[in-house]
Enzyme design. Structure first.
Site, mmCIF file in Angstrom:
data_model
loop_
_atom_site.group_PDB
_atom_site.id
_atom_site.type_symbol
_atom_site.label_atom_id
_atom_site.label_comp_id
_atom_site.label_asym_id
_atom_site.label_seq_id
_atom_site.Cartn_x
_atom_site.Cartn_y
_atom_site.Cartn_z
ATOM 1 N N HIS A 1 -2.393 12.247 -0.442
ATOM 2 C CA HIS A 1 -2.003 11.401 -0.059
ATOM 3 C C HIS A 1 -1.066 11.743 1.038
ATOM 4 O O HIS A 1 -1.899 11.178 2.217
ATOM 5 C CB HIS A 1 -1.851 10.610 -1.582
ATOM 6 C CG HIS A 1 -2.124 9.042 -0.523
ATOM 7 N ND1 HIS A 1 -1.335 8.037 -0.393
ATOM 8 C CD2 HIS A 1 -3.181 8.608 -0.034
ATOM 9 C CE1 HIS A 1 -2.046 6.927 -0.227
ATOM 10 N NE2 HIS A 1 -2.972 7.377 -0.152
ATOM 11 N N GLU B 1 -9.303 -0.005 7.698
ATOM 12 C CA GLU B 1 -7.983 0.592 7.207
ATOM 13 C C GLU B 1 -6.520 0.044 7.347
ATOM 14 O O GLU B 1 -5.835 0.063 7.065
ATOM 15 C CB GLU B 1 -8.161 2.333 7.762
ATOM 16 C CG GLU B 1 -6.839 3.225 7.118
ATOM 17 C CD GLU B 1 -6.729 4.797 8.448
ATOM 18 O OE1 GLU B 1 -8.012 4.962 8.966
ATOM 19 O OE2 GLU B 1 -5.833 5.051 7.760
ATOM 20 N N HIS C 1 -6.520 -3.154 5.151
ATOM 21 C CA HIS C 1 -6.121 -1.992 3.903
ATOM 22 C C HIS C 1 -4.035 -1.684 3.439
ATOM 23 O O HIS C 1 -4.123 -2.087 3.080
ATOM 24 C CB HIS C 1 -6.671 -0.059 4.259
ATOM 25 C CG HIS C 1 -6.148 0.472 3.607
ATOM 26 N ND1 HIS C 1 -5.163 0.729 4.638
ATOM 27 C CD2 HIS C 1 -5.996 0.304 2.449
ATOM 28 C CE1 HIS C 1 -4.711 2.116 3.599
ATOM 29 N NE2 HIS C 1 -4.485 2.001 2.739
ATOM 30 N N HIS D 1 -1.743 -3.102 0.842
ATOM 31 C CA HIS D 1 -0.435 -2.164 0.477
ATOM 32 C C HIS D 1 1.106 -3.283 1.118
ATOM 33 O O HIS D 1 2.054 -3.005 0.380
ATOM 34 C CB HIS D 1 -0.650 -0.687 1.699
ATOM 35 C CG HIS D 1 -1.099 -0.052 1.110
ATOM 36 N ND1 HIS D 1 -0.258 1.298 0.183
ATOM 37 C CD2 HIS D 1 -2.556 0.682 0.716
ATOM 38 C CE1 HIS D 1 -1.474 1.765 -0.766
ATOM 39 N NE2 HIS D 1 -2.468 1.254 0.476
ATOM 40 N N HIS E 1 -6.997 -0.198 -4.235
ATOM 41 C CA HIS E 1 -8.436 0.678 -3.562
ATOM 42 C C HIS E 1 -9.682 0.731 -4.211
ATOM 43 O O HIS E 1 -10.313 1.140 -3.510
ATOM 44 C CB HIS E 1 -8.059 1.994 -3.956
ATOM 45 C CG HIS E 1 -7.461 2.683 -1.713
ATOM 46 N ND1 HIS E 1 -7.825 2.914 -0.831
ATOM 47 C CD2 HIS E 1 -5.944 2.541 -2.445
ATOM 48 C CE1 HIS E 1 -6.921 3.318 -0.107
ATOM 49 N NE2 HIS E 1 -6.137 2.995 -0.632
#
Lengths: 687, 687
Positions: B209, B354, B369, B373, B409
């Site tokens: 990742h 993203e 995205h 986070h 996700h």
């Protein structure tokens, strides 16, 4: 041949193997092969040769039959130890008994050396400390302070990194700069609660709390001798010491323009105040878990800690204790009534609430105070599904850092005050001292009268013994803390009798009623009274003038006992008190005697009373008893040095006609208005 | 004279001063006086003399004019660096540009040496890594893996203590036992989620990742060259790589008797899954903060991170993206429509979701995205009142440890699937390969046919370079991870044409529909399809037999790239791929290719398709492009090695008549039932 002070080397570098070099002399224990642990089988000689060769002093340890250590060994080496956990108390109690009962010093040091690498380091430290303090042949050893051995429980974890870097990069440099312990590292200006970091995270205050609970253990292993628990008026002292903490905390809140702490009465509401300790346990190599803002308490069920307690349990205990207070008696295990009278009631309640092994009925009244700590300490992981250890509330060395400590103890204090509220007010005869009149009280600080000054001070502590697996070097840490300009009380009193009399001078202070944040009513103001000092005076006929220094306070221990430079391994050499630091470490730190002022000045009323010492005195010899801070800690092996209820004369509601403090005054009392000013400057205490 | 590989020494011991000994040879940088930082003024020579005297190789660093480093220096040395934060990305971007534009190697190493002690170590590592990988004169240097330099982001903090103890006590011992990295240290059997620790906390998965996000940076500093962001089909690859992670995670859940991960659709509901990473950042000397069970997301407003995002922001972006999907177009900043067609639509959506610098309209579609986070990474301290850094979700090296990563996700994937669901199904002509028939597929593992076996394996990694301020010694860490018995696919295919044809063999696997936990409908099963391999074959007329080894998989990197023994400072010497570990580090770890089986066996359907390579091929030379794991990572400096949509043929809904997988099959496809059995045993990989 080992000598007694060699025992103290076993406190050094708590997580390092016992065969590593110890102390300033880098002495070695030469241990029997059978004492080596599996992970270091046969390496101790090699390591000792590498580190020092034959240059170092060697302490030969005799191979002796080793007692069964299986009970204290049930706690893992890297687990977090907590005296709030019964299972840990029993494990420690077992080891204390083993250490205490060993007949000779030679056996003691041999077993202690054997145990060191097998027992959880914090448990080992606790048990050996208690044992040394209670053994006749070792009670005069000067034990190191827990902050020197476990600095990680007292400082920002970032300091550990800085220390590692300094010791590694500058290895061998004789006198590196002191390590700066950051201030404010848990505190932002977004949260008013954070302005109290200097109080909650003060080294001396947290050491006091640790010492207090060390001096007053909650219980011993079942069947063992209860005398270390059963100390004079310990239940009452539990109430009073913590009541004073709350009074002091509220004064600090006022200094920071905040209202009184809100008692944690409602166990179901989310707890607004979060706390992120930012400390890593070096032993566990894990962080102390935080509590987020608005965390709710839930029942704790952690088989790993042999712990199961629900929020409802605590509510039930609370309600039963309130019922006992309102009925005026508690019921013991034989179902007999014990009156909660004005003499012994508060002591019994203290034992019940804390709860210590002296509780007359643990099954009925439960374990309220301790389990409150537990519910709070595990609120992040109440069922251990995340395998997390306790938060700071689960350890007496760290609990006072957390804002919720004060919310919990404000609640605990409310329970005690419910009992006190029901007692009849003191009669005039219980307060006055016929023939004695206090004419004048003055407080002098430098050139100022009735004006106290607070400021920031930087002091040093030596933390060398607590940083393990690093090159040997002095680790001086520089700590910033509150301080005040030293002051004196000058008291003028007249004795109109023909003979000399003895008086007990009691000095308190509380924020001055101002009609806004501070109540005007004595019924409330009395709870804000901070005890500053208590001392005996001889009143000769006529006018007497007494001058008393702030450093002599009966609630504090001297500055040097918090911020001393540790001379390692030197035999006790100072005053008898100095020899008994285990007990003598207990006491409010003198640098925190005076609450922080405000830049513009914060008004207080200082109250002085001279009571009749004939009614107050306890006839005992206090020399060697370590009585610096007797008011908050009692005196070692002695009775509490005052026959009055703790907090007297403010522990009860005043008579109805005493609306404000002025109404309460008798000729043997006096008040003076003082102002505490805070100067936002930082002084270095050392050169 | 410095040589190029000396640059790699600057990665060693990331938080130690640059003048300390580096690498196996314990080489020294001799730095100009003006390069010394204030805290170590004039000590570097003394330290170097103490550590090595003149025995060590000395690398002379020339004093050169130093560029302005004020932008990257705004990040504090002990702050936690996160590429999810725009401010950090810009600071890093600035430093990357500085490093990249320096004309000569001599200038590069001089500036890098100057920067090392002034820049946050994680930012320095990131920026220097990216710069070295993109400079023509350094791109073939073999960069060390982040887990070797920052092991603290990959392992239990307790290991750090063990390492310190071992290095200090056994200093100089040539080959101490490897340090055991504990398994299961975040996992109890009270929480079903915890059974997936071996996946979430796998070293290789987290390295993958990190590498992926390093290869595909989100943005560059405003005004800088966008080419490192603007890689072929990067938006689509963002979708596909993460979609595959979810498919794989769900297979692991099934293996553990759990249902599919629940997408985090409702941002207002408490997040049931807590996570306590039990990791301390060595750089910050602070713990990664946990998230308690049932934490709610709240708006994040942290001026310190130049960060302000509300839960409502994310909801608005989500709703606008859904609207774009349902309208079939997005609107760019000029208000022009861009169709979300079946070729480029998913790539555009990937950039928007993203969101990368390629997003056609960041203002409108936002930063969904990344900000998810962020909301999750700061849920413990959303307004920075507690001065806490991000949790594991805020760092690509650590995010996949957290169960909520998969919930987030899964939601992100739902958004992409909403677009895919609206595309027309593939027609037969888009799926078949006339004249090509797959007759038989067999999977062979040791002596077993169509039976795969998983087990636990212990491997070693060398973490010596990452433990700072400790005696130099090899630190071998022994890690326990999932592994499978290697296997081969044997594929029999007939080419009925007269000439040789080329085919692209595509191998997928999904849990077998069983009517209980696993859907029988292909419309759902397609989302569970795990890509195992893709490779080109030449089909000669008649029967062809292809044997392909599991270690050749196009989604994985070899075992040795996760668990290699690091030969420090040796010039690149192996295959061209091996020289470019920066890119080549990207890829699913081969040891995690196969989901964990069940003791009783877990049935899967393995699907093989041979598509017409003439329709799929990208004509390019892939030698030196580092294409081990092209399916999940793309190929360095090349196009994505397949003209088809990623995930083809399962990326779209099947035709209505393809109810189950069997209905979908054409002659060029074949399925075989396989069973994965987990054997609960642990093998050592090393001797």
């Amino acid at each position: 041949m080992a000598n007694k002070t060699d025992l103290l080397l076993l406190f050094d570098h708590p997580t390092e193997p016992v065969f590593m070099d110890k102390g300033k002399e880098q002495a070695f224990f030469e241990i029997p092969d059978s004492y080596e642990t599996d992970n270091y089988k046969k390496v101790s000689k090699n390591v000792q040769n590498r580190v020092g060769g034959d240059k170092n002093r060697v302490i030969f340890i005799k191979e002796l039959p080793v007692p069964d250590l299986s009970i204290p060994m049930t706690l893992g080496r890297t687990d977090q130890f907590s005296v709030f956990l019964k299972s840990h108390r029993w494990q420690a109690g077992n080891l204390i008994e083993i250490f205490t009962k060993l007949p000779s010093f030679e056996e003691l040091i041999s077993v202690a050396v054997y145990a060191k690498d097998r027992i959880n380091p914090a448990l080992f430290n606790y048990a050996l400390s208690v044992a040394l303090a209670h053994r006749g042949d070792t009670k005069n050893l000067r034990l190191p302070t827990v902050s020197e051995l476990f600095p990680d429980r007292f400082i920002d974890s970032q300091v550990i990194r800085t220390v590692s870097e300094q010791l590694f990069v500058l290895e061998g440099t004789p006198s590196p700069d002191p390590i700066i312990i950051p201030v404010n590292y848990t505190a932002s200006d977004m949260d008013p609660e954070h302005s109290l970091w200097y109080f909650r995270e003060d080294l001396g205050i947290n050491l006091h709390h640790w010492h207090w609970h060390l001096v007053y253990p909650i219980e011993v292993t079942p069947g063992a001798d209860k005398s270390i628990v059963d100390k004079d008026r310990r239940g009452e002292l539990f109430y009073y010491m913590h009541q004073q903490v709350i009074a002091r905390y509220n004064a600090e809140r006022l200094s920071n323009y905040m209202g009184k702490v809100k008692a944690l009465e409602d166990l179901d509401e989310p707890i607004a105040e979060g706390y992120f300790p930012k400390m890593n346990s070096l032993m566990a190599s894990r962080a102390y878990p935080p509590r987020f803002n608005n965390t709710r308490l839930t029942s704790v069920d952690r088989p790993v800690n042999q712990l199961k307690v629900s929020v409802d349990d605590v509510k039930r205990w609370r309600d039963r204790i309130y019922q006992a207070i309102h009925q005026g008696f508690v019921v013991d295990v034989k179902n007999d009534k014990i009156a909660l009278d004005e003499v012994k009631g508060i002591d019994i309640l203290g034992n019940i609430v804390e709860a210590s092994a002296l509780s007359p009925n643990m099954a009925l009244y439960g374990d309220m105070h301790n389990m409150g700590h537990i519910l709070l300490a595990y609120s992040h992981d109440p069922d251990h599904r995340h395998l997390e250890a306790h938060g700071v509330m689960g350890d007496s060395t760290t609990a006072m850092r957390d804002p919720v400590f004060y919310r919990w103890h404000a609640f605990i204090d409310n329970v005690f005050q419910e009992h006190k509220r029901l007692l009849r007010p003191y009669e005039v005869e219980e307060l006055n001292y016929p023939g004695i009149q206090v004419l004048k009280v003055e407080v002098n600080s430098k050139n100022q009268t009735n004006k106290l000054t607070t400021f920031w001070q930087q002091s040093q502590v030596n933390m060398s013994r607590g940083f393990d697996f690093l090159p040997r070097s002095n680790v001086l840490a520089q700590i910033t803390h509150l301080q005040h300009v030293p002051f004196t009380y000058t008291i003028n009193a007249v004795n109109s009798a023909n003979a000399a009399r003895f008086g007990y001078v009691r000095i308190f202070m509380a924020p001055k009623p101002n009609g806004r944040n501070v109540s005007s009513f004595l019924a409330e103001q009395r709870l804000a009274m901070i005890e500053l000092d208590k001392f005996v005076v001889q009143l000769n006929p006529g006018l007497n003038t007494f001058v008393r220094r702030s450093t002599e306070s009966s609630v504090t221990i001297p500055y040097e006992r918090t911020f001393r430079n540790l001379d390692e391994n030197t035999p006790a050499k100072n005053s008898p008190e100095e020899q008994e630091s285990f007990f003598c470490g207990c006491g409010w730190p003198n640098h925190m005697l005076v609450p922080k002022g405000r830049p513009e000045g914060l008004p207080f009323e200082l109250f002085v009373m001279i009571s009749n010492y004939d009614n107050d005195r306890i006839d005992q010899d206090t020399v060697g008893g370590c009585n610096d801070a007797g008011s908050y800690c009692g005196i070692r092996d002695r009775k509490y040095p005052d026959r009055r209820s703790m907090g007297y004369p403010f522990d009860r509601m005043p008579q109805l006609n005493a609306v404000v403090l002025k109404d309460f005054l008798l000729p043997n009392m006096h008040t003076v208005d003082i102002t505490i000013t805070h100067e936002d400057r930082t002084e270095k205490r050392f050169e």
